[in-house]
Design a protein around this motif. Structure first.
Motif, PDB file in Angstrom:
ATOM      1  N   ASP A  63     -14.257 -14.225 -17.819  1.00  0.00           N
ATOM      2  CA  ASP A  63     -13.325 -14.535 -19.024  1.00  0.00           C
ATOM      3  C   ASP A  63     -12.664 -15.874 -18.687  1.00  0.00           C
ATOM      4  O   ASP A  63     -12.529 -16.425 -17.689  1.00  0.00           O
ATOM      5  N   SER A 135      -7.491 -11.448 -15.116  1.00  0.00           N
ATOM      6  CA  SER A 135      -7.260 -12.607 -16.277  1.00  0.00           C
ATOM      7  C   SER A 135      -5.703 -12.601 -16.691  1.00  0.00           C
ATOM      8  O   SER A 135      -5.164 -11.792 -16.258  1.00  0.00           O
ATOM      9  N   ARG A 192      -3.677  -5.038 -18.231  1.00  0.00           N
ATOM     10  CA  ARG A 192      -3.999  -6.165 -17.671  1.00  0.00           C
ATOM     11  C   ARG A 192      -4.175  -7.267 -19.030  1.00  0.00           C
ATOM     12  O   ARG A 192      -4.460  -7.029 -20.015  1.00  0.00           O
ATOM     13  N   GLU A 254      -9.055  -5.091 -23.538  1.00  0.00           N
ATOM     14  CA  GLU A 254      -8.835  -6.045 -22.424  1.00  0.00           C
ATOM     15  C   GLU A 254      -8.843  -7.486 -23.302  1.00  0.00           C
ATOM     16  O   GLU A 254      -9.041  -7.732 -24.439  1.00  0.00           O
ATOM     17  N   CYS A 255      -8.049  -8.358 -22.415  1.00  0.00           N
ATOM     18  CA  CYS A 255      -7.941  -9.755 -23.098  1.00  0.00           C
ATOM     19  C   CYS A 255      -7.267  -9.857 -24.442  1.00  0.00           C
ATOM     20  O   CYS A 255      -8.001 -10.416 -25.240  1.00  0.00           O
ATOM     21  N   VAL A 300     -14.678 -11.384 -24.726  1.00  0.00           N
ATOM     22  CA  VAL A 300     -13.188 -12.104 -24.491  1.00  0.00           C
ATOM     23  C   VAL A 300     -13.408 -13.325 -24.945  1.00  0.00           C
ATOM     24  O   VAL A 300     -13.284 -14.488 -24.305  1.00  0.00           O
ATOM     25  N   TRP A 316     -16.775 -15.773 -23.321  1.00  0.00           N
ATOM     26  CA  TRP A 316     -17.505 -15.471 -22.319  1.00  0.00           C
ATOM     27  C   TRP A 316     -18.937 -14.811 -22.900  1.00  0.00           C
ATOM     28  O   TRP A 316     -19.160 -14.021 -23.658  1.00  0.00           O
TER      29      TRP A 316
HETATM   30  C1  FRU Z   1     -12.405  -8.606 -19.025  1.00  0.00           C
HETATM   31  C2  FRU Z   1     -12.113  -8.281 -17.783  1.00  0.00           C
HETATM   32  C3  FRU Z   1     -10.300  -7.959 -17.496  1.00  0.00           C
HETATM   33  C4  FRU Z   1     -10.193  -8.431 -16.052  1.00  0.00           C
HETATM   34  C5  FRU Z   1     -11.381  -9.396 -15.480  1.00  0.00           C
HETATM   35  C6  FRU Z   1     -11.587  -9.282 -14.413  1.00  0.00           C
HETATM   36  O1  FRU Z   1     -13.868  -8.950 -18.926  1.00  0.00           O
HETATM   37  O2  FRU Z   1     -12.331  -6.816 -17.007  1.00  0.00           O
HETATM   38  O3  FRU Z   1      -9.878  -7.020 -18.217  1.00  0.00           O
HETATM   39  O4  FRU Z   1      -8.711  -9.105 -16.053  1.00  0.00           O
HETATM   40  O5  FRU Z   1     -12.433  -9.148 -16.481  1.00  0.00           O
HETATM   41  O6  FRU Z   1     -12.543 -10.477 -14.129  1.00  0.00           O
END
Ligand code: FRU
Length: 500
Positions: A63, A135, A192, A254-255, A300, A316
């Protein structure tokens, strides 16, 4: 029997000790070059290592956490430098730790970049039981850079940098600033990847999570006056289970990231690089439209706003290789070119690579009015290599489909526009694109195994296709069942972003 057993154990021990010694030496090399001084390289001689897409100096990148700070562009990123296991998850040898660090790359012109020392490592964070710094994002807090990030899949930590170039961060001594998922919200028990912005005198933070029972993505909102004390407010966004099969509403978000663009608001969910355009009311996001920032191998997408007020995306690129080939190559993962996002009048997003990248062009070759009939191919002779930009305008004419092929002798990658279905297809990836009776304007960026395609500013497809030799691809133009015309095609060699 016993002797053989002892012999086996001794041999095994020698092998393991040998491995550990090698790994320790590698880690030493990595940490001496990442901890202090400038990261250079770790013998990455792989010919497919990107030259103008951002990648880690060696090891694993995932990320992006980009930020524009005091006149410079910074990419912090998820970085793992366990060399024999770049992905760092399974199959670790004794002595290896699957760590996610925060790597750092910076630029003052958005074209030339340099690797900086790693800014955060798990072992400097007093959490020996969590081998990761996950992240998050970085904000400008009145001239101090504050990183807000994830530990242990639910705690939020912060660290501050007094450096103008954000070279070092010091963790806040009373971390965590958020200890657990909010009570009263039925999540899967994890959250997260905080994203933080300022409105008036308050800071707001959204964090990616998922609803219990597989009910889809949920994004809690927090508020703070000082980035330290955070109060949970309410869900900023939650998937609507009656419309569940939208891309981007997978079980866990995520993110996430969120910003204003024109007079609308944009929420990004990582899954399928989905974006939502909508309204922002009572500190909640109300979606009105959704689409994808990229139909290819992007996960991401993240953003920074620069001094010119541009919203710049990096995302990414999950390359197509496996763990074994990453180990052999010595690197894995890269980022899209910095993409400028704008809002189009119909409420969807437009994208273009940042203008600055034109500085990398050289050796221009131009052709115009190339008529391609039937299944005939025009090979653009003497153009072969691994770092190119191609800009082409196709007039569909009577052709049923037309496009470009990238050939390397053994395999071929095919980018084809199909008139009847109004789709742009790149090998196994397809994206809807209505030309509305007009031309197809393509910008194609080839860099080692990455091919990033921009079509009519509306559709991006990023693909990872490794040519079978380091000589790279040759380019062919084709049409099928009728004539298409390439009104103009320009091809440039692209230089490197490293080392200025
Ligand atoms: C997304 C993720 C996030 C995590 C990070 C770990 O690609 O899985 O949720 O914080 O990568 O590298």
């Amino acid at each position: 029997m016993m002797k053989t057993g002892i012999l086996k154990s001794v041999t095994l021990c020698l092998i393991i000790c040998g491995f550990s010694a090698i790994i320790k030496a590698q880690e030493k090399k990595a940490s001496s070059s990442t901890g202090i001084g400038t990261v250079t390289s770790w013998d990455v001689t792989d010919p497919f290592y990107p030259k103008y897409h951002l990648a880690a100096p060696f090891g694993w990148m995932n990320d992006p956490h980009p930020v524009y700070f005091k006149g410079a562009y910074h990419l912090f990123y998820q970085f793992s430098y366990v060399r024999d296991n770049p992905y760092g998850r399974t199959g670790l040898l004794p002595g290896q730790r699957p760590m996610r660090n925060w790597g750092h790359i910076m630029s003052t012109d958005l074209v030339h970049w340099r690797h900086m020392p790693v800014v955060m490592k798990p072992e400097t964070h007093g959490r020996a039981n969590d081998p990761h710094i996950f992240s998050g994002c970085v904000v400008d807090n009145n001239g101090t850079g504050t990183a807000i990030y994830t530990i242990d899949n639910k705690q939020i930590y912060i660290a501050n940098s007094k450096d103008n170039d954000l070279a070092t961060f010091t963790k806040y001594p009373d971390n965590p600033v958020v200890n657990d998922v909010p009570t009263g919200l039925e999540t899967v028990g994890q959250m997260r990847d905080p994203w933080v912005w300022k409105e008036g005198n308050s800071w707001y933070m959204i964090i990616g999570s998922g609803l219990a029972g597989g009910k889809g993505a949920v994004i809690p909102l927090y508020k703070s006056s000082d980035l330290i004390h955070w109060d949970y407010q309410h869900p900023f966004y939650r998937a609507d289970s009656s419309k569940f099969n939208f891309p981007g509403d997978a079980g866990f978000c995520e993110c996430p990231s969120f910003f204003r663009l024109g007079n609308k608001y944009v929420l990004i969910l990582s899954d399928k690089a989905t974006y939502l355009v909508g309204r922002y009311e009572n500190y909640r996001f109300v979606p009105e439209y959704r689409n994808r920032l990229d139909y290819g191998k992007i996960y991401v997408p993240q953003f920074m706003m620069d001094g010119k007020g541009r919203k710049l995306m990096l995302g990414w690129i999950r390359d197509g290789r496996n763990n074994q080939s990453w180990v052999k190559a010595g690197w894995a993962g890269s980022q899209t070119l910095p993409r400028v996002l704008t809002m189009s009048p119909d409420g969807s997003l437009n994208y273009e690579p940042a203008e600055e990248l034109k500085a990398l062009r050289s050796d221009q070759k131009s052709f115009s009015d190339i008529r391609i009939s039937g299944s005939e191919f025009k090979i653009l002779d003497n153009i072969k290599g691994m770092q190119f930009e191609i800009s082409a305008t196709f007039e569909p004419g009577k052709a049923k489909n037309f496009g470009m092929e990238f050939l390397d002798g053994e395999s071929t990658a095919k980018l084809v526009y199909d008139v009847a279905t109004k789709t742009l297809q790149f090998n196994d990836i397809s994206a809807p694109l209505d030309l509305k009776g007009g031309n197809l304007n393509l910008r194609v960026f080839i860099d080692g195994e990455t091919i990033e395609v921009y079509a009519n500013k509306k559709v991006c497809i990023t693909n990872a296709i490794q040519p079978s030799t380091p000589e790279g691809f040759r380019i062919k133009l084709f049409s099928a069942d009728g004539q298409a015309v390439v009104r103009k095609i320009d091809i440039w060699k692209m230089g490197t972003i490293w080392g200025n």
